[in-house]
Design a protein around this motif. Structure first.
Motif, PDB file in Angstrom:
ATOM      1  N   GLY A 125      -0.336  -8.275   4.887  1.00 23.61           N
ATOM      2  CA  GLY A 125       0.700  -9.364   4.292  1.00 23.61           C
ATOM      3  C   GLY A 125       0.484 -10.497   5.207  1.00 23.61           C
ATOM      4  O   GLY A 125       0.216 -10.510   6.283  1.00 23.61           O
ATOM      5  N   GLN A 126       0.376 -11.683   4.592  1.00 25.02           N
ATOM      6  CA  GLN A 126       0.361 -12.984   4.960  1.00 25.02           C
ATOM      7  C   GLN A 126       1.363 -13.902   5.067  1.00 25.02           C
ATOM      8  O   GLN A 126       1.892 -14.001   3.886  1.00 25.02           O
ATOM      9  CB  GLN A 126      -1.160 -13.573   4.633  1.00 25.02           C
ATOM     10  CG  GLN A 126      -2.279 -12.782   4.574  1.00 25.02           C
ATOM     11  CD  GLN A 126      -3.255 -12.688   5.858  1.00 25.02           C
ATOM     12  OE1 GLN A 126      -2.523 -13.509   6.824  1.00 25.02           O
ATOM     13  NE2 GLN A 126      -3.963 -11.856   5.918  1.00 25.02           N
ATOM     14  N   ALA A 127       1.610 -14.684   6.121  1.00 23.53           N
ATOM     15  CA  ALA A 127       2.622 -15.476   5.959  1.00 23.53           C
ATOM     16  C   ALA A 127       2.649 -16.370   4.908  1.00 23.53           C
ATOM     17  O   ALA A 127       3.649 -17.126   4.426  1.00 23.53           O
ATOM     18  CB  ALA A 127       2.699 -16.096   7.527  1.00 23.53           C
ATOM     19  N   ALA A 128       1.558 -16.944   4.596  1.00 25.56           N
ATOM     20  CA  ALA A 128       1.089 -18.098   3.593  1.00 25.56           C
ATOM     21  C   ALA A 128       1.580 -17.607   2.371  1.00 25.56           C
ATOM     22  O   ALA A 128       1.732 -18.230   1.514  1.00 25.56           O
ATOM     23  CB  ALA A 128      -0.280 -18.211   3.500  1.00 25.56           C
ATOM     24  N   MET A 129       1.806 -16.138   2.145  1.00 26.73           N
ATOM     25  CA  MET A 129       2.135 -15.648   0.845  1.00 26.73           C
ATOM     26  C   MET A 129       3.680 -15.869   0.651  1.00 26.73           C
ATOM     27  O   MET A 129       4.232 -15.643  -0.566  1.00 26.73           O
ATOM     28  CB  MET A 129       1.947 -14.051   0.608  1.00 26.73           C
ATOM     29  CG  MET A 129       0.452 -13.836   0.847  1.00 26.73           C
ATOM     30  SD  MET A 129       0.217 -11.912   1.364  1.00 26.73           S
ATOM     31  CE  MET A 129       0.871 -11.010  -0.041  1.00 26.73           C
ATOM     32  N   GLY A 130       4.257 -16.143   1.651  1.00 32.36           N
ATOM     33  CA  GLY A 130       6.035 -16.507   1.830  1.00 32.36           C
ATOM     34  C   GLY A 130       6.432 -15.030   1.681  1.00 32.36           C
ATOM     35  O   GLY A 130       5.802 -13.951   1.886  1.00 32.36           O
ATOM     36  N   PRO A 131       7.800 -15.017   1.619  1.00 36.36           N
ATOM     37  CA  PRO A 131       8.599 -13.775   1.856  1.00 36.36           C
ATOM     38  C   PRO A 131       8.053 -12.896   0.524  1.00 36.36           C
ATOM     39  O   PRO A 131       8.023 -13.400  -0.575  1.00 36.36           O
ATOM     40  CB  PRO A 131      10.095 -13.870   1.648  1.00 36.36           C
ATOM     41  CG  PRO A 131      10.129 -15.388   2.078  1.00 36.36           C
ATOM     42  CD  PRO A 131       8.688 -16.002   1.593  1.00 36.36           C
ATOM     43  N   PHE A 132       7.953 -11.556   0.793  1.00 37.85           N
ATOM     44  CA  PHE A 132       7.538 -10.557  -0.415  1.00 37.85           C
ATOM     45  C   PHE A 132       8.241  -9.047  -0.178  1.00 37.85           C
ATOM     46  O   PHE A 132       8.509  -8.723   0.852  1.00 37.85           O
ATOM     47  CB  PHE A 132       6.192 -10.534  -0.397  1.00 37.85           C
ATOM     48  CG  PHE A 132       5.210 -10.052   0.415  1.00 37.85           C
ATOM     49  CD1 PHE A 132       5.106  -8.806   0.518  1.00 37.85           C
ATOM     50  CD2 PHE A 132       5.016 -10.674   1.678  1.00 37.85           C
ATOM     51  CE1 PHE A 132       4.377  -8.011   1.674  1.00 37.85           C
ATOM     52  CE2 PHE A 132       4.265 -10.085   2.751  1.00 37.85           C
ATOM     53  CZ  PHE A 132       3.674  -8.902   2.783  1.00 37.85           C
ATOM     54  N   TYR A 133       8.315  -8.469  -1.236  1.00 45.48           N
ATOM     55  CA  TYR A 133       8.839  -7.139  -1.201  1.00 45.48           C
ATOM     56  C   TYR A 133       7.604  -6.210  -1.743  1.00 45.48           C
ATOM     57  O   TYR A 133       6.643  -6.512  -2.287  1.00 45.48           O
ATOM     58  CB  TYR A 133      10.037  -7.061  -2.560  1.00 45.48           C
ATOM     59  CG  TYR A 133      10.491  -5.580  -2.566  1.00 45.48           C
ATOM     60  CD1 TYR A 133      11.043  -4.906  -1.598  1.00 45.48           C
ATOM     61  CD2 TYR A 133       9.852  -4.776  -3.688  1.00 45.48           C
ATOM     62  CE1 TYR A 133      11.354  -3.817  -1.690  1.00 45.48           C
ATOM     63  CE2 TYR A 133      10.386  -3.544  -3.896  1.00 45.48           C
ATOM     64  CZ  TYR A 133      11.168  -2.901  -2.862  1.00 45.48           C
ATOM     65  OH  TYR A 133      11.468  -1.557  -3.142  1.00 45.48           O
ATOM     66  N   CYS A 134       7.492  -4.983  -0.968  1.00 43.64           N
ATOM     67  CA  CYS A 134       6.380  -4.130  -1.104  1.00 43.64           C
ATOM     68  C   CYS A 134       7.234  -2.753  -1.638  1.00 43.64           C
ATOM     69  O   CYS A 134       7.638  -2.279  -1.001  1.00 43.64           O
ATOM     70  CB  CYS A 134       5.528  -3.811   0.038  1.00 43.64           C
ATOM     71  SG  CYS A 134       4.554  -2.488  -0.142  1.00 43.64           S
ATOM     72  N   SER A 135       6.876  -2.438  -2.876  1.00 44.96           N
ATOM     73  CA  SER A 135       7.628  -1.009  -3.573  1.00 44.96           C
ATOM     74  C   SER A 135       6.994   0.175  -2.676  1.00 44.96           C
ATOM     75  O   SER A 135       7.715   1.027  -2.735  1.00 44.96           O
ATOM     76  CB  SER A 135       7.601  -1.189  -4.989  1.00 44.96           C
ATOM     77  OG  SER A 135       6.187  -1.006  -5.283  1.00 44.96           O
ATOM     78  N   GLY A 136       5.843  -0.089  -2.402  1.00 47.86           N
ATOM     79  CA  GLY A 136       5.027   0.932  -1.868  1.00 47.86           C
ATOM     80  C   GLY A 136       5.777   1.609  -0.549  1.00 47.86           C
ATOM     81  O   GLY A 136       5.685   2.938  -0.192  1.00 47.86           O
ATOM     82  N   ASP A 137       6.295   0.734   0.232  1.00 43.85           N
ATOM     83  CA  ASP A 137       7.194   1.166   1.623  1.00 43.85           C
ATOM     84  C   ASP A 137       8.624   0.610   1.413  1.00 43.85           C
ATOM     85  O   ASP A 137       9.271   0.730   2.455  1.00 43.85           O
ATOM     86  CB  ASP A 137       6.597   0.755   2.903  1.00 43.85           C
ATOM     87  CG  ASP A 137       6.185  -0.704   2.926  1.00 43.85           C
ATOM     88  OD1 ASP A 137       6.584  -1.393   1.960  1.00 43.85           O
ATOM     89  OD2 ASP A 137       5.328  -0.872   3.475  1.00 43.85           O
ATOM     90  N   GLN A 138       9.102   0.316   0.154  1.00 41.90           N
ATOM     91  CA  GLN A 138      10.462  -0.281  -0.250  1.00 41.90           C
ATOM     92  C   GLN A 138      10.688  -1.142   1.095  1.00 41.90           C
ATOM     93  O   GLN A 138      11.919  -0.959   1.574  1.00 41.90           O
ATOM     94  CB  GLN A 138      11.414   0.915  -0.310  1.00 41.90           C
ATOM     95  CG  GLN A 138      11.124   1.590  -1.585  1.00 41.90           C
ATOM     96  CD  GLN A 138      11.920   3.145  -1.711  1.00 41.90           C
ATOM     97  OE1 GLN A 138      13.171   2.784  -1.426  1.00 41.90           O
ATOM     98  NE2 GLN A 138      11.183   4.056  -2.042  1.00 41.90           N
TER      99      GLN A 138
END
Ligand SMILES: [Zn+2]
Length: 296
Positions: A125-138
């Motif tokens: 995960g990179q800060a530049a991506m903005g906030p995000f959700y990952c279903s792999g680890d919920q």
């Protein structure tokens, strides 16, 4: 938005001040390895996976690379507390919605606060991506500097906008719990990542997350009277400012890799509003699934 007296979620992992997942894994040190070996002999399983899990468990927050405690600014600490309170609120509200609307049992997601970059079940995960959700680890991944740059670069000030950003990510978690996310992800995989059709499907996911953030706001306001004058406009203004077309115009110096797959500002505003007005989750899911390609 008044959050006085609201509880903070306990489903938060604070990785701020740590740089990346690999380094964090080393934080386990010799004690960590001993624990891993004991766990391996007691519980079976291979060392690799036990060490892999350990990397998650032994991450030590609030220290820099030299093990010195990291000093957070008052603003950062306030944002962290605010984020935990908002997440706690979404847990209560979504548990209620799931029960009332017959959606099964709501399972809380985790929120990971980090700075710079961090490892996730969905890759780095990179800060530049903005906030995000990952279903792999919920889990929701949140670099609080995003809020700071939201302020500086988008001019979208105000706590309800931050709450909306978190509620949008929780919306993705709701999509996961209801099976919508998996359904669309497998469609996207068939079309091929990055293809025009896959991007259209992504817009479906994003507009629905905005709608679900609206559902949250609907019930949060009912319970706490939390939406004050101007809040809704503020969040909608924020949705507008982080819409694809707007970001595209301001793309210089602002990186958000998913920016072409979130829908236009106008679409996002409309979906958030619809969720806020109805609070009806199933209706939102049905509408999102039925949008044809010309509407995406
Ligand atoms: Zn999203």
């Amino acid at each position: 938005m008044d959050l006085d007296g609201r509880r903070e979620s306990t489903n938060v992992e604070d990785r701020r001040g740590m740089s990346g997942g690999a380094k964090a894994g080393l934080g386990g040190g010799i004690m960590g390895i001993i624990i891993a070996l004991v766990a391996m002999f007691m519980g079976g399983g291979d060392l690799g996976s036990v060490l892999g899990q350990m990397g998650q468990i032994t991450m030590q927050p609030s220290t820099d690379n030299n093990g010195e405690p990291v000093e957070f600014t008052a603003e950062e600490q306030e944002l962290a507390k605010f984020s935990k309170q908002i997440l706690g609120g979404t847990e209560d509200i979504w548990a209620q919605i799931f029960e009332q609307q017959g959606l099964g049992e709501y399972k809380d997601p985790k929120m990971v606060l980090y700075s710079g970059s961090t490892s996730t079940a969905c890759g780095q995960g990179q800060a530049a991506m903005g906030p995000f959700y990952c279903s792999g680890d919920q889990s929701l991944y949140l670099d609080l500097s995003f809020f700071m740059s939201m302020k500086q670069q988008l001019g979208a000030d105000g706590d309800f906008s931050y709450a909306y950003v978190i509620a949008h990510e929780v919306g993705h978690h709701v999509e996961y719990l209801t099976g919508v996310l998996q359904q669309i992800h497998s469609k996207m995989a068939r079309y091929g990542q990055g293809s025009a059709q896959a991007n259209k499907e992504s817009v479906r996911i994003e507009l629905l997350a905005d709608y679900l953030a609206g559902c949250w706001a609907h019930y949060d306001n009912k319970r706490f009277g939390s939406v004050q004058d101007g809040d809704l406009e503020e969040a909608i203004d924020c949705a507008q400012k982080i819409g694809d077309d707007y970001l595209q115009k301001r793309a210089q110096g602002y990186a958000m890799p998913e920016s072409f797959t979130h829908g236009t500002s106008q679409q996002r505003m409309r979906w958030f509003k619809a969720g806020y007005q109805t609070g009806d989750v199933k209706r939102g899911i049905n509408s999102a699934m039925q949008l044809d390609y010309s509407q995406l």
